[in-house]
Design a protein around this motif. Structure first.
Motif, PDB file in Angstrom:
ATOM      1  N   VAL A   2       8.520  -3.287  19.157  1.00  0.00           N
ATOM      2  CA  VAL A   2       8.513  -3.852  17.813  1.00  0.00           C
ATOM      3  C   VAL A   2       8.529  -2.701  16.821  1.00  0.00           C
ATOM      4  CG1 VAL A   2       7.227  -5.207  16.137  1.00  0.00           C
ATOM      5  CG2 VAL A   2       7.265  -5.923  18.540  1.00  0.00           C
ATOM      6  N   GLN A   3       9.441  -2.763  15.888  1.00  0.00           N
ATOM      7  CA  GLN A   3       9.496  -1.767  14.825  1.00  0.00           C
ATOM      8  C   GLN A   3       9.005  -2.405  13.529  1.00  0.00           C
ATOM      9  OE1 GLN A   3      12.537  -2.287  16.773  1.00  0.00           O
ATOM     10  NE2 GLN A   3      11.553  -0.845  18.162  1.00  0.00           N
ATOM     11  N   LEU A   4       8.213  -1.656  12.782  1.00  0.00           N
ATOM     12  CA  LEU A   4       7.623  -2.161  11.550  1.00  0.00           C
ATOM     13  C   LEU A   4       8.007  -1.253  10.384  1.00  0.00           C
ATOM     14  CD1 LEU A   4       4.037  -2.841  12.947  1.00  0.00           C
ATOM     15  CD2 LEU A   4       5.910  -4.478  12.728  1.00  0.00           C
ATOM     16  N   VAL A   5       8.441  -1.868   9.292  1.00  0.00           N
ATOM     17  CA  VAL A   5       8.820  -1.104   8.105  1.00  0.00           C
ATOM     18  C   VAL A   5       8.139  -1.719   6.893  1.00  0.00           C
ATOM     19  CG1 VAL A   5      10.690  -0.313   6.635  1.00  0.00           C
ATOM     20  CG2 VAL A   5      11.038  -0.465   9.112  1.00  0.00           C
ATOM     21  N   GLU A   6       7.277  -0.932   6.258  1.00  0.00           N
ATOM     22  CA  GLU A   6       6.561  -1.408   5.079  1.00  0.00           C
ATOM     23  C   GLU A   6       7.347  -1.097   3.810  1.00  0.00           C
ATOM     24  OE1 GLU A   6       3.357   0.445   7.865  1.00  0.00           O
ATOM     25  OE2 GLU A   6       5.389   0.908   7.182  1.00  0.00           O
ATOM     26  N   SER A   7       7.107  -1.911   2.795  1.00  0.00           N
ATOM     27  CA  SER A   7       7.695  -1.677   1.481  1.00  0.00           C
ATOM     28  C   SER A   7       6.809  -2.331   0.433  1.00  0.00           C
ATOM     29  CB  SER A   7       9.115  -2.225   1.394  1.00  0.00           C
ATOM     30  OG  SER A   7       9.117  -3.631   1.599  1.00  0.00           O
ATOM     31  N   GLY A   8       7.072  -1.981  -0.828  1.00  0.00           N
ATOM     32  CA  GLY A   8       6.361  -2.626  -1.924  1.00  0.00           C
ATOM     33  C   GLY A   8       5.257  -1.801  -2.554  1.00  0.00           C
ATOM     34  N   GLY A   9       4.984  -0.637  -1.989  1.00  0.00           N
ATOM     35  CA  GLY A   9       3.963   0.206  -2.586  1.00  0.00           C
ATOM     36  C   GLY A   9       4.427   0.767  -3.925  1.00  0.00           C
ATOM     37  N   GLY A  10       3.497   1.394  -4.623  1.00  0.00           N
ATOM     38  CA  GLY A  10       3.845   1.976  -5.906  1.00  0.00           C
ATOM     39  C   GLY A  10       2.620   2.295  -6.715  1.00  0.00           C
ATOM     40  N   LEU A  11       2.855   2.532  -7.995  1.00  0.00           N
ATOM     41  CA  LEU A  11       1.787   2.864  -8.933  1.00  0.00           C
ATOM     42  C   LEU A  11       1.459   1.645  -9.777  1.00  0.00           C
ATOM     43  CD1 LEU A  11      -0.019   4.956 -10.404  1.00  0.00           C
ATOM     44  CD2 LEU A  11       1.973   5.465 -11.849  1.00  0.00           C
ATOM     45  N   VAL A  12       0.182   1.330  -9.877  1.00  0.00           N
ATOM     46  CA  VAL A  12      -0.249   0.180 -10.653  1.00  0.00           C
ATOM     47  C   VAL A  12      -1.556   0.535 -11.356  1.00  0.00           C
ATOM     48  CG1 VAL A  12      -1.503  -0.844  -8.716  1.00  0.00           C
ATOM     49  CG2 VAL A  12      -0.653  -2.315 -10.552  1.00  0.00           C
ATOM     50  N   GLN A  13      -1.770  -0.062 -12.492  1.00  0.00           N
ATOM     51  CA  GLN A  13      -3.030   0.164 -13.207  1.00  0.00           C
ATOM     52  C   GLN A  13      -4.149  -0.658 -12.589  1.00  0.00           C
ATOM     53  OE1 GLN A  13      -2.204  -0.720 -17.352  1.00  0.00           O
ATOM     54  NE2 GLN A  13      -1.782   1.445 -17.784  1.00  0.00           N
ATOM     55  N   ALA A  14      -5.356  -0.184 -12.778  1.00  0.00           N
ATOM     56  CA  ALA A  14      -6.516  -0.926 -12.293  1.00  0.00           C
ATOM     57  C   ALA A  14      -6.483  -2.348 -12.855  1.00  0.00           C
ATOM     58  CB  ALA A  14      -7.800  -0.222 -12.715  1.00  0.00           C
ATOM     59  N   GLY A  15      -6.777  -3.299 -11.981  1.00  0.00           N
ATOM     60  CA  GLY A  15      -6.712  -4.695 -12.371  1.00  0.00           C
ATOM     61  C   GLY A  15      -5.365  -5.336 -12.129  1.00  0.00           C
ATOM     62  N   GLY A  16      -4.393  -4.526 -11.789  1.00  0.00           N
ATOM     63  CA  GLY A  16      -3.046  -5.037 -11.570  1.00  0.00           C
ATOM     64  C   GLY A  16      -2.845  -5.570 -10.167  1.00  0.00           C
TER      65      GLY A  16
END
Length: 123
Positions: A2-16
């Motif tokens: 099984v290969q796993l690929v994550e996405s969707g990370g980034g920079l967000v402000q606290a509370g976001g």
């Protein structure tokens, strides 16, 4: 395999909010329990959330209960982590993991894991 690929990370402000995705490939990927772990600099990897192959048994670390939601779409072989009310101390690399045994996966032992996606929460 099984290969796993994550996405969707980034920079967000606290509370976001952010939503992470983990795309799994492999013939039996939909039969695996899936989970999310995170590792901050200088700290050990910690359990965040996990879900059974059927999607009926989500479980969360106490620190994220009520704010994070794990879900999966087996038709797309994808697991998601919706993260709300993020805190600066939750800045970490978030990893997706898969294992045939949900209980084992939650202990931090798993057969497959991805490369991780960085989540940075600014104060």
């Amino acid at each position: 395999q099984v290969q796993l690929v994550e996405s969707g990370g980034g920079l967000v402000q606290a509370g976001g909010s952010l939503t992470l995705s983990c795309a799994a490939s492999g013939r039996t990927a939909s039969m695996y329990a899936m989970g999310w772990f995170r590792q901050a600099p200088g700290k050990e990897r910690e359990f965040v959330a996990a879900i059974s192959w059927s999607g009926r048994m989500p479980d969360y670390a106490d620190s994220v209960k009520g704010r994070f939601t794990i879900s999966r779409d087996n038709a797309k072989n994808t697991v998601y982590l919706q993260m709300n009310s993020l805190k600066p101390e939750e800045t970490a690399v978030y990893y997706c993991a898969a294992d045939s045994d949900l209980r084992r996966l939650k202990t931090g032992t798993y057969d497959y894991w991805g490369q991780g996606t960085q989540v940075t929460v600014s104060a």
